[in-house]
Design a protein around this motif. Structure first.
Motif, short mmCIF file in Angstrom:
data_model
loop_
_atom_site.label_atom_id
_atom_site.label_comp_id
_atom_site.label_asym_id
_atom_site.label_seq_id
_atom_site.Cartn_x
_atom_site.Cartn_y
_atom_site.Cartn_z
N GLN A 58 0.83 -1.21 0.00
CA GLN A 58 0.00 0.00 0.00
C GLN A 58 0.86 1.26 0.00
OE1 GLN A 58 -2.48 -0.11 3.41
NE2 GLN A 58 -4.22 -0.96 2.31
N PHE A 407 -6.55 18.91 2.78
CA PHE A 407 -7.96 18.87 3.14
C PHE A 407 -8.46 20.25 3.56
CE2 PHE A 407 -11.60 16.59 4.38
CZ PHE A 407 -11.41 15.28 4.00
N ALA A 410 -8.75 22.61 0.68
CA ALA A 410 -9.92 22.30 -0.13
C ALA A 410 -11.19 22.78 0.55
CB ALA A 410 -9.99 20.80 -0.38
N PHE A 411 -11.27 22.52 1.85
CA PHE A 411 -12.47 22.91 2.61
C PHE A 411 -12.66 24.42 2.57
CE2 PHE A 411 -14.41 24.32 6.56
CZ PHE A 411 -15.55 23.55 6.62
N ALA A 448 -12.31 16.90 -7.33
CA ALA A 448 -12.61 16.14 -6.11
C ALA A 448 -11.81 14.84 -6.09
CB ALA A 448 -14.10 15.85 -6.02
N ILE A 451 -8.19 15.61 -5.18
CA ILE A 451 -8.05 15.84 -3.74
C ILE A 451 -8.05 14.51 -3.01
CG2 ILE A 451 -9.14 16.82 -1.67
CD1 ILE A 451 -10.41 18.91 -3.48
N SER A 452 -9.03 13.67 -3.35
CA SER A 452 -9.19 12.41 -2.62
C SER A 452 -7.96 11.52 -2.82
CB SER A 452 -10.44 11.67 -3.10
OG SER A 452 -11.53 12.54 -3.05
N VAL A 455 -4.97 12.95 -0.84
CA VAL A 455 -5.12 12.74 0.61
C VAL A 455 -4.94 11.27 0.94
CG1 VAL A 455 -6.76 12.84 2.51
CG2 VAL A 455 -6.59 14.74 0.95
N LEU A 456 -5.55 10.42 0.14
CA LEU A 456 -5.46 8.98 0.35
C LEU A 456 -4.01 8.51 0.29
CD1 LEU A 456 -7.16 6.36 0.52
CD2 LEU A 456 -7.00 6.23 -1.93
N ASN A 459 -2.01 9.68 3.28
CA ASN A 459 -2.42 8.95 4.48
C ASN A 459 -1.81 7.56 4.52
OD1 ASN A 459 -3.97 10.41 6.30
ND2 ASN A 459 -5.76 10.34 4.98
N LEU A 460 -1.90 6.85 3.40
CA LEU A 460 -1.38 5.49 3.37
C LEU A 460 0.14 5.48 3.48
CD1 LEU A 460 -3.60 3.75 0.68
CD2 LEU A 460 -3.71 3.57 3.15
N THR A 476 -1.89 -2.81 14.64
CA THR A 476 -2.31 -4.20 14.57
C THR A 476 -2.81 -4.51 13.16
OG1 THR A 476 -4.11 -3.25 15.80
CG2 THR A 476 -2.89 -5.03 16.85
N PRO A 477 -2.27 -5.54 12.56
CA PRO A 477 -2.60 -5.79 11.16
C PRO A 477 -4.06 -6.19 10.98
CG PRO A 477 -1.28 -7.58 12.04
CD PRO A 477 -1.33 -6.53 13.10
#
Lengths: 477, 314
Positions: A58, A407, A410-411, A448, A451-452, A455-456, A459-460, A476-477
């Protein structure tokens, strides 16, 4: 009999089966290789972390996506040389497509509605439900400029209603009313709204005081066309019927006829700039303040930490909006600088707390004490031992702050408190796009989506980095 | 414990004071004055108005008046909506936002606890993977995107059904609240799910669960009274931030769904530079959020004794 050497064991076995022991069995085994071998190459902390990160699928995919986004932002405008501010008014809100040619349409001839003299214009209403007109046919050549139609009249009709729909009409829903013919003997109509090259359903209903429930519906697929005067702007000396090549708009255009791909690229520059730079600065300040607090301790620590608790207690988005309004004075401001300042002013306490905690923990660590005993100066300790060891945690918090900043941008831009038009950012593009979302979803959905995805990915990657840099914190997996 | 509560209340009060001051300062940093935006008026009317609003006094005494009025709970009169006090705006529109917020909070917590617990119990299975995927989606997609897509889908649904299954905008009945509340809660729902899952995973392997199993309790009873009860605590901590994000997220959702809540006024006031409304609403929201976070922390301290002891020692 104690057997320690595994290679000897086999020999022993074979000799045991024969029940004979040779003198060779008792010769001294001499070790020729190194006494102790390190099976794996020695790895530094960062090499080890990189290996762990590479194992995390990931995180690796996220890293690739982030690199692609950066390429899109930095290299994109060099490859895709379309001015994001350039407008083509005949191509407003065009859907994404790769087709980019159109037939040049002849100038419109004036439309004269056909009147059938043998039919009464306004017959007496008798309350009967009228049948649908029959035989709807297209006059001239329908184009995106105008669709002309004619139908056979209905006996007893005092007029006709014409509806247009993008979907096949059913359940009494005929679509958008585009015109009314207020006389029963006029049986043709011209729809000249700025049409798009798509499939349209026209329905004609007869009316007679009350509207009939029966309609004739016919679909028509329009081919891309361009008006003669507009075509001559792009290519002089064009004649009607010629094929003309538009500039390509792979992502479509927005409500002002601007290229969405070029806008997305220039918007990415703003969004990612704020997304990367604002957290970077705020974390830098956080490190300095947290480092000072942790290193000096005592009253400095107390004051700095009380102050940071306090800033942390403020409602974040409320103050972002407030600061943005207070700092962003004057018209024509892009709104980027005020947003950066507001973010930095509000977001540093997180990093400060983290750094302080790390420094406090490390100060008591054995290797730091050892260095101190060996006479390391405070500055050396700080540079050589304390800071490098906090770096991993800081890096993780930076990757987690980035999606937050994207985020927030964008907001704020979405509610009109962020980047001001005409400067594009993904958030402000969403703000533009939502106005026409129900009819042209692509204008809203593309920014959109960007942005997603950004961000995704961050995050990953942050998740992966945290796991890679601090296996103890492994979720924890 | 009492000491801790008092200390937290004191910090909360200072924070609200700072919010008020910062708002005041920020508003006076902006060039122009609130009356400049109004239509051209004669100097004497202007002077009267300035006197009425206390704008003729020096800044410091204006600040004093502002704080004094705030203590009395009076935020002044809106500049853009004539003769309407900020208090009146708050009184008539905050309940709408609060109902929406509460509903979405309820939805987020219930859904988060349920999904998280189920994901943890069915760890590694398809349900777990699906819920983790939705968590990632919920965290990464802004609420305005959810709002727009939800609206689009419901419009399509209504069209296909040929009737209004769910209203897409407006306010009034429960069915009006449903869609915006769900949209507003999605972000918090995702966070709650993630948190619940990880705390549930810790609980699942505890010794007392094994004991309960050995005693022969039914799986449902173990789930409800042993696992869920012990794992649910961390979800309370996240309620404070969740309230904050739902309140501020409400600005967007309210404007997309055309809900006459306070959030819409807040954004509108900023766009119109309606000074008193900006100051009043910022202080109100700020105090509300600070109070909520404080409340959640205190409740958390009460329901989990371990936390209280830990905090007292600090």
């Amino acid at each position: 009999m104690i057997i320690t050497d595994p290679t000897g064991a086999k020999k022993l076995d074979s000799s045991m089966s024969q029940n004979i022991l040779n003198p060779q069995d008792f010769t001294l085994v001499i070790h020729t290789g190194p006494k102790q071998e390190i099976a794996r190459p020695s790895l530094s902390y960062w090499q080890d972390a990189w290996i762990r990160l590479k194992a995390n699928k990931q995180a690796l995919i996220s890293l690739i996506i982030i690199c692609l986004l950066l390429l899109f932002t930095l290299i994109g405008p060099l490859v895709w040389r379309v001015d994001p501010a350039e407008q083509i008014l005949s191509r407003i809100s065009e859907s994404p497509s790769l087709t980019h040619s159109a037939i040049v349409l002849p100038p419109l001839k004036p439309f004269v509605a056909e009147v059938i003299p043998t039919i009464e214009a306004a017959p007496q209403a008798d309350g009967a439900i009228l049948p649908a007109p029959t035989n709807l046919e297209w006059l001239d050549k329908p184009s995106v400029q105008s669709v002309r139609m004619r139908w056979t009249p209905v006996n007893g009709a005092a007029g006709y209603l014409i509806y247009r729909s993008l979907e096949k009409p059913r359940g009494g829903f005929w679509g958008l009313p585009v015109g009314t013919v207020t006389s029963g003997n006029i049986v043709s109509f011209e729809d000249t709204f700025n049409l798009k090259p798509e499939t349209i359903y026209y329905s004609v209903l007869a009316q007679n005081g009350a509207t009939s429930t029966h309609a004739i519906t016919r679909e028509i697929t329009l081919t891309p066309g361009i008006a003669l005067n507009e075509a001559r702007v792009l290519q002089p000396n064009t004649q009607p019927g010629d094929k003309i090549d538009y500039p390509l708009r792979p992502f479509g255009t927005d409500y002002l006829g601007r290229d969405l791909l070029a806008r997305l690229m220039s918007g990415a520059r703003v969004s990612l700039f704020i997304g990367l730079f604002a957290p970077f600065i705020s974390i830098l300040i956080g490190i300095i303040i947290g480092g000072l607090a942790g290193f000096f301790g005592g009253a400095t620590d107390q004051w700095l930490m009380r102050f940071s608790d306090f800033v942390l207690g403020l409602p974040f988005l409320l103050f972002m909006i407030l600061f943005r309004v207070a700092l962003g004075k004057g018209a024509g401001e892009s709104g980027i600088t005020p947003m950066l300042i507001a973010w930095v002013a509000l977001a540093w306490p997180g990093a400060a707390r983290l750094t302080r905690g790390q420094i406090l923990q490390l100060r008591e660590a054995e290797f730091v004490q050892a260095a101190r005993i060996m006479g390391a100066k405070p500055f050396y300790l700080l540079i050589r031992h304390l800071l490098p060891n906090t770096f991993g945690v800081i890096l993780v918090s930076l990757t987690f702050a980035i999606p937050g900043a994207i985020f927030t941008e964008a907001f704020l831009s979405f509610i009109g408190m962020g980047v001001a038009p005409p400067t594009a950012s993904w958030g402000s593009m969403c703000n533009d796009g939502i106005q026409t979302f129900l009819t042209y979803p692509h204008e809203f959905l593309t920014p959109a989506l960007f942005i997603s995805i950004a961000v995704l990915a961050f995050n990953l990657l942050g998740d992966g980095l945290r796991d890679a840099l601090d296996p103890k914190l492994r979720s924890t997996p | 414990m009492l000491n801790y509560i008092l200390k937290r209340i004191a910090t909360g009060i200072i924070t609200v004071y700072f919010i008020a001051t910062a708002t005041f300062v920020a508003m006076h940093l902006v060039p122009g004055d609130p009356l400049a935006s109004a239509k051209a008026m004669r100097p004497e009317i202007r002077a009267n108005l300035e006197k009425k609003y206390g704008l003729d006094k020096p800044l410091l005494s204006q600040y004093g008046v502002f704080l004094g009025n705030m203590l009395k709970g009076d935020f002044g009169i809106s500049y853009s909506e004539k003769n309407r006090s900020v208090n009146d705006i708050i009184r008539s529109h905050f309940p709408i936002s609060a109902v929406l917020g509460l509903l979405s909070l309820f939805f987020a917590t219930l859904g988060g606890v349920l999904f998280g617990a189920i994901a943890a119990i069915r760890r590694g299975k398809i349900t777990d993977r699906a819920s983790m995927f939705f968590v990632i989606l919920g965290i990464s997609v802004p609420s305005f995107v959810f709002a727009a897509i939800a609206q689009y889908l419901v419009v399509k649904l209504n069209h296909t059904a040929g009737m209004t299954v769910l209203p897409v905008a407006g306010w009034g009945t429960f069915s009006h609240m449903l869609l915006p509340a769900v949209v507003l809660g999605i972000g918090s729902l995702a966070l709650q799910t993630r948190l619940m899952r990880s705390s549930m995973l810790e609980v699942v392997h505890q010794d007392y669960i094994r004991t309960a199993k050995a005693k022969g309790l039914s799986p449902l009873r173990i789930f409800l009274f042993h696992q869920l009860r012990n794992a649910i605590l961390p979800t309370v901590t996240i309620l404070g931030p969740a309230i904050a994000s739902i309140t501020t997220g409400g600005f967007v959702v309210e404007s997309i769904f055309a809900i006459p809540g306070l959030g819409r006024y807040f954004v509108q006031a900023f766009q119109q530079f309606d000074y008193t409304v900006i100051m009043g609403l910022t202080v109100f929201y700020g105090a509300f959020l600070v109070g909520m976070v404080l409340l959640v922390d205190l409740v958390y301290g009460i329901i989990d004794p371990r936390i209280t002891i830990a905090k007292r020692n600090i």
